[in-house]
Every structure is written in C-alpha cells, then in structure tokens.
Design a protein around this motif. Structure first.
Motif, PDB file in Angstrom:
ATOM      1  N   PHE A 149      41.464  43.289  52.471  1.00 13.88           N
ATOM      2  CA  PHE A 149      40.503  42.561  51.919  1.00 13.88           C
ATOM      3  C   PHE A 149      40.233  41.679  51.406  1.00 13.88           C
ATOM      4  O   PHE A 149      38.856  41.118  51.543  1.00 13.88           O
ATOM      5  N   LEU A 150      39.673  41.495  50.173  1.00 11.75           N
ATOM      6  CA  LEU A 150      40.377  40.432  49.575  1.00 11.75           C
ATOM      7  C   LEU A 150      40.349  38.830  49.721  1.00 11.75           C
ATOM      8  O   LEU A 150      39.567  37.895  49.269  1.00 11.75           O
ATOM      9  N   ARG A 203      40.240  32.255  44.094  1.00 12.56           N
ATOM     10  CA  ARG A 203      39.080  31.692  43.629  1.00 12.56           C
ATOM     11  C   ARG A 203      39.056  32.702  42.383  1.00 12.56           C
ATOM     12  O   ARG A 203      38.844  31.993  40.979  1.00 12.56           O
ATOM     13  N   ARG A 204      39.871  33.899  41.969  1.00 15.60           N
ATOM     14  CA  ARG A 204      39.331  34.539  40.810  1.00 15.60           C
ATOM     15  C   ARG A 204      40.871  34.951  40.460  1.00 15.60           C
ATOM     16  O   ARG A 204      42.078  35.085  40.854  1.00 15.60           O
ATOM     17  N   ARG A 251      48.169  29.211  50.382  1.00 17.41           N
ATOM     18  CA  ARG A 251      47.148  29.873  51.797  1.00 17.41           C
ATOM     19  C   ARG A 251      48.254  30.365  52.700  1.00 17.41           C
ATOM     20  O   ARG A 251      47.620  32.096  52.323  1.00 17.41           O
ATOM     21  N   LEU A 260      39.670  37.938  52.716  1.00 14.97           N
ATOM     22  CA  LEU A 260      38.487  37.861  53.510  1.00 14.97           C
ATOM     23  C   LEU A 260      37.526  36.747  52.941  1.00 14.97           C
ATOM     24  O   LEU A 260      37.212  35.751  53.448  1.00 14.97           O
ATOM     25  N   LYS A 261      37.318  36.475  52.055  1.00  7.97           N
ATOM     26  CA  LYS A 261      36.556  36.500  51.010  1.00  7.97           C
ATOM     27  C   LYS A 261      36.931  34.984  50.060  1.00  7.97           C
ATOM     28  O   LYS A 261      36.026  34.233  48.834  1.00  7.97           O
ATOM     29  N   ASP A 262      38.464  34.917  50.309  1.00  6.35           N
ATOM     30  CA  ASP A 262      39.266  33.961  49.634  1.00  6.35           C
ATOM     31  C   ASP A 262      39.204  34.603  47.938  1.00  6.35           C
ATOM     32  O   ASP A 262      39.354  33.524  47.435  1.00  6.35           O
ATOM     33  N   LEU A 263      39.434  35.727  47.377  1.00  2.00           N
ATOM     34  CA  LEU A 263      38.801  35.711  46.084  1.00  2.00           C
ATOM     35  C   LEU A 263      40.475  35.903  45.782  1.00  2.00           C
ATOM     36  O   LEU A 263      39.842  35.825  44.351  1.00  2.00           O
ATOM     37  N   ARG A 306      48.734  34.470  52.337  1.00  2.00           N
ATOM     38  CA  ARG A 306      48.386  35.774  53.390  1.00  2.00           C
ATOM     39  C   ARG A 306      49.352  36.767  53.909  1.00  2.00           C
ATOM     40  O   ARG A 306      49.768  37.500  54.429  1.00  2.00           O
TER      41      ARG A 306
END
Length: 431
Positions: A309-310, A318-319, A219, A312-315, A223
C-alpha cells in the motif's frame, strides 16, 4: 558429546548452511527469469536497455549465490556414506534413486542451462536465451522436488517392503505422491519466493535510501519484490497449515509435541509397538523453532502487506526510515525457513526412517575423535563459504547495476547500445 551427537551436529550444521543458499536460489531465479522475459520482449529501446541492466544486476547476485552454494552441496551426499552408512544399507534401494536424480538435475542439467545463459548474452537469439533462464528455474524446482521425495520417505516411508532387513522399492508412484513430500514442496516453494521477493525489495529500498540515480530500475525492482514477497508470504501460511493433518496422520509424536499434549500417551504407544526406548524428540527445540518460524513469517507477511500500500503513494521511495525497514527484514525469511527445517527434522527424532530405522542404528562405525575433527572442519568451511557468499552479494548489491559483470563486454543484442556499460545512465521511462 557422543559419536551420534557429533554426527548429527555435523549434518545439521552443513545442511542448515546449505539450505540458506538453496532457498535464495529458488526464490531469486524466477524473478530474474521474469525480468529477462520483460526485457527481451520490450520494444522501446530505452526501456529495454534499462530492463536488461536490471536483469544483469539481479542475475549476477543469483549467479554468485548459486556458484558458492553448489560447493556446499557437493559434500552433503558424502555424509550419508561416511556418517550414516546404516541408512544406505537399509534404505539405499529406495532413498538412492531420488537422490541420484536430484544430483543429475542440479549438477548437470541446471548448471548446464545456467552456463549457457551466462555466456549467451548477445550471442543467442532472444527467445532461446529467455528459455534458458526459465529452464534454470524449472530444473531448480525439479531438484527440490526430488530432494523432498527422498526426505519424504524418511518422514513417512511409503512404496517399499522390507526383505532380510533391507528396504526395496515396490511402488514408485507412491514414493512420488507421498503427501509428506508434495505439501512440503508447495510450502518450501512459497517460502523461497518470499525470500527472493524480500531480498529484491530490501536491496532496492536500500538504494533509494542512499539516493540512487537509478530510479526507474530500482522502482521496478522494488515493486516486483514487494508484491512477490507479499503474495508468497500470505500463501505460505495457508500451505503450511495444510501440513498439519499430514503430520497428525503420519507422525503423531511430532503432532503431540507441537500441540503440547498427548506426548506421554504417544510415548507409551510407541514403546508398546517398537519396544523400550525414548521416542520423544527434543521438545524445546521443536516448539521454539515452530514459534520462531510463525512469528517471523507473520512479521514478513504484515510488513510486505503494508509496503504494497505504501508503494501506491511512493512512500517507500521518499521515506528513508521505511526504506531502511524493508532492508532490515531481509534476514527474517532465512531465519524462519531454518526454523521450519528444524521442526521437520528434529521433530522426527529418534527416527531416521520413521518407524523403521533409528538414528543410532544408522550411525557408521566411526570413532568420536574422527567425527569431532570432521565436524569442526566442515562447520568451519561452511561458515567461511557462507561469509564469502554474503560478502560478495553485499558488495555487488552496493555497487548497483554499474558494477554488474554478468554479460559485460559481450556483443549487444539487436543493435542496441550495450546496457551494461559505464555510461548506462541515460534517462529512461518508469518501469
């Protein structure tokens, strides 16, 4: 193919492959230095252990690329004497000085600092060890500076005078401040950081798509890679645009080809100035390479901007489709950078030293047979080295931090548990 075409193909192929190593080296080493700095000055033992494992993992990928890449760089300068002796005779007094300085920095200073960093894990004080990797980064960019000073002279010769058919250096300051070198250095540095950031983000995203348990480590890497890639890809376009007025002022034919107008007028002007000849470069190559670089650069910039921006939502974590997209764009900065190199070099043709020495005049007196054999041999060797490099990088990247051998078995620093061991999966806080 003529002897000149074979010599050009050989140099283009070997330089193009070598550049793929260079841009990753320049792009990855500042990120590794940043990771190492954070690790060295983190007080919490668990977080520090995780960050050291991160540094060793990405540092190993950097070392692999550097080690194989430096082999490809060994033969580059020999080609000036073997295939382009006319360049040495005409411009050796000017061109040779920055080329020699680059060799000293890359093959002595940079490699020495890197060797000390590699074998310094657990043996050197943390401040000294961190300073070494920053010195590696500094010398990498210093090496690029001297290469661009040499190349800048080919693009726009300054600070010299011609006596008896030979160029002599008269103004070293003008050579160092050549706008064709300095603006290009900024462009290349940002392109390299884009490449390094996208690689780090793409590999990190791949591990998340595969369900890694190293969530904190990757992670943090994700980032860092996304933000470096986003910011660098944005500014690389701006700095690239700064080269337009420099090209228009110093290489009007290249500017005419890129602009799509005024080529015939510029051809007539050059004929009047230098005599009969074809002064138009391969227009299709130049324009297509420029389009390729622009499209891929904008694609990378857009994707990394959205990815920021993704995060920020941890996408991205997770996706899986989004994670695979980040991995899929890893080759794009490399391809775009090669396109930029094609624009810079082919756009200068038929000049080897712009306005002074043509390619045909610089060609060595070597037969087509010898050039064909050497061309096939060099291209095959460089292709094999590139395949070995990317195979090793992919293998170590897939293995993850547990497969990192950089610093493995070295004594732990400051009494901390060895973060490179096989049991280094202890729970750690987020990056």
């Amino acid at each position: 193919m003529s002897a000149a075409d074979l010599a050009r193909l050989q140099f283009a192929a070997t330089t193009g492959v070598h550049w793929l190593f260079v841009i990753l080296t320049m792009g990855l080493v500042p990120l590794v230095a940043f990771m190492h700095t954070r690790a060295a000055y983190t007080r919490d033992p668990a977080t520090r252990a995780m960050r050291e494992r991160m540094t060793r993992f990405w540092g190993q990928l950097y070392v692999v690329n550097y080690a194989v890449g430096i082999v490809t760089g060994l033969v580059m300068e020999f080609q000036f004497g073997l295939s382009w002796s006319g360049l040495s005779r005409f411009a050796g007094n000017v061109f040779g000085a920055p080329l020699a300085l680059e060799t000293l920095i890359a093959f002595f200073a940079e490699s020495t600092f890197l060797g000390m960093w590699i074998f310094g894990w657990g043996r050197l004080r943390r401040g000294v060890h961190v300073a070494l990797i920053w010195l590696v980064a500094l010398t990498a960019y210093a090496s690029a500076f001297w290469i661009l000073v040499a190349n800048g002279f080919l693009q726009h010769p300054v600070g010299y005078e011609v006596r008896d058919g030979t160029a002599y250096l008269t103004d070293f300051g003008a050579l160092l401040t050549n706008p064709n070198a300095l603006v290009a250095l900024g462009h290349i540095a940002l392109a390299a950081l884009t490449t390094g950031g996208v690689l780090v983000a793409g590999i990190s995203a791949w591990h998340f798509a595969k369900g890694t348990r190293e969530t904190a480590l990757f992670r943090g890497s994700l980032r860092l890679g996304v933000w470096v890639g986003m910011l660098s890809s944005f500014f690389v376009v701006i700095v690239g645009d700064l080269q337009v007025p420099v090209i228009e002022r110093t290489q009007p034919m290249k500017a005419a080809v890129l602009g799509g107008s005024g080529v015939a007028e510029e051809q007539a002007r050059l004929v009047a100035q230098y005599g009969p000849g074809d002064y138009v470069p391969w227009q299709g190559w130049v324009r297509n390479a420029m389009d390729l670089m622009t499209i891929l650069g904008n694609t990378v910039s857009t994707i990394t901007f959205i990815a920021a921006f993704l995060l920020l939502k941890d996408l991205l974590v997770r996706r899986r489709p989004l994670a695979h997209l980040m991995t899929a764009i890893i080759p794009l900065p490399f391809i775009a950078s090669v396109g930029g190199w094609v624009v810079r070099e082919i756009g200068r043709q038929p000049w080897l030293v712009h306005g002074e020495l043509t390619v045909d005049e610089a060609l060595s007196d070597v037969g087509r047979g010898a050039l064909a054999v050497s061309c096939a041999l060099f291209v095959a060797i460089f292709a094999a080295l590139a395949a070995v490099n990317w195979t090793l990088i992919a293998r170590f990247a897939r293995r993850g931090p547990d497969g990192a051998q950089l610093g493995a078995g070295d004594p732990p620093a400051d009494g901390l548990p060895d973060p490179g061991g096989a049991d280094g999966k202890q729970p750690v806080p987020a990056f």
